[in-house]
Design an enzyme around this catalytic site. Structure first.
Site, PDB file in Angstrom:
ATOM      1  N   TYR A  75      46.754 -13.899  95.989  1.00  0.00           N
ATOM      2  CA  TYR A  75      48.189 -13.619  95.974  1.00  0.00           C
ATOM      3  C   TYR A  75      49.011 -14.759  95.378  1.00  0.00           C
ATOM      4  CZ  TYR A  75      47.553 -16.606  99.982  1.00  0.00           C
ATOM      5  OH  TYR A  75      47.176 -17.647 100.785  1.00  0.00           O
ATOM      6  N   GLY A  76      48.370 -15.866  94.987  1.00  0.00           N
ATOM      7  CA  GLY A  76      49.118 -17.035  94.525  1.00  0.00           C
ATOM      8  C   GLY A  76      48.540 -17.608  93.241  1.00  0.00           C
ATOM      9  N   THR A  77      48.164 -18.869  93.286  1.00  0.00           N
ATOM     10  CA  THR A  77      47.733 -19.597  92.084  1.00  0.00           C
ATOM     11  C   THR A  77      46.395 -19.121  91.530  1.00  0.00           C
ATOM     12  OG1 THR A  77      46.656 -21.352  93.360  1.00  0.00           O
ATOM     13  CG2 THR A  77      48.996 -21.670  92.796  1.00  0.00           C
ATOM     14  N   LEU A  78      45.695 -18.241  92.255  1.00  0.00           N
ATOM     15  CA  LEU A  78      44.441 -17.675  91.746  1.00  0.00           C
ATOM     16  C   LEU A  78      44.664 -16.364  90.993  1.00  0.00           C
ATOM     17  CD1 LEU A  78      42.107 -18.443  94.761  1.00  0.00           C
ATOM     18  CD2 LEU A  78      41.759 -19.226  92.413  1.00  0.00           C
ATOM     19  N   GLU A  99      40.216 -23.716  98.866  1.00  0.00           N
ATOM     20  CA  GLU A  99      41.199 -23.407  99.909  1.00  0.00           C
ATOM     21  C   GLU A  99      41.011 -24.235 101.181  1.00  0.00           C
ATOM     22  OE1 GLU A  99      43.641 -21.889  98.947  1.00  0.00           O
ATOM     23  OE2 GLU A  99      43.042 -20.433  97.442  1.00  0.00           O
TER      24      GLU A  99
END
Length: 189
Positions: free
Chosen positions: A7-10, A84
């Protein structure tokens, strides 16, 4: 193979996608299944000293979250766990229901535990991490984490110190990190 909702930087085209998931896809260790949305609302916030996107473990609060689902192999999953900081408790990896291609599936997601008085709970909640929020993101280091890349490129861990020294030597000669890594690993890596 394991499904992971990001949901973010990936997400595609964001910094950690380019550093880690894209090479994993190139190495056939990850496959994008498609865009997805969480079944339940969660708070998604951007904060901390590095402007990190955090999915907070408070199901039912916030909004449904938009992201992407990837199917990854065990090595890629270990790389993502390392990225993570699962072993330190920074994030935890849990299964949640997400809607992918009009079907509800169970997918792992990296989520942050919070206490009732956590300052992250006071931040603006968003439903989708976009390039606007990503402008302020700061990586932990100047270069990709070699230990994470070791899982993706099948590099033996004992080779990392020597590889790191060789990469720094090539960087001083003007190579980019990616070109230095490919030079040292060979084109077939």
């Amino acid at each position: 193979m394991t499904d992971v909702f990001v949901y973010g930087t990936l997400k595609t085209s964001f910094v950690n996608y380019n550093l880690y998931l894209k090479p994993a896809m190139d190495k056939h260790k990850a496959t994008k299944r498609g865009d997805a949305v969480t079944v339940s609302p969660f708070p998604l916030v951007v904060g901390g000293d590095r402007c990190v996107p955090f999915l907070l473990d408070v199901p039912g609060e916030g909004e449904q979250i938009y992201g992407e689902v990837y199917t990854v192999d065990d090595a890629c999953l270990q790389a993502l766990d390392l990225l993570e900081n699962v072993s330190t408790g920074y994030y935890k990896r849990v299964k949640i229901p997400v809607i992918l291609n009009n079907e509800t599936i169970a997918s792992y997601v990296y989520i942050r535990s919070v206490e009732p008085n956590d300052p992250l709970l006071n931040l603006k909640k968003i439903s989708c991490y976009t390039s606007e929020e990503a402008k302020e993101y700061k990586s932990r280091s100047e270069y990709p984490n070699l230990e994470i890349l070791a899982y993706i490129y099948d590099i033996e861990i004992h080779r990392l110190p020597e590889l790191e020294m060789d990469i720094h030597a090539l960087l001083q000669q003007g190579h980019t990190f990616q070109k230095a890594l490919i030079t040292l690993l060979g084109e077939d890596k």
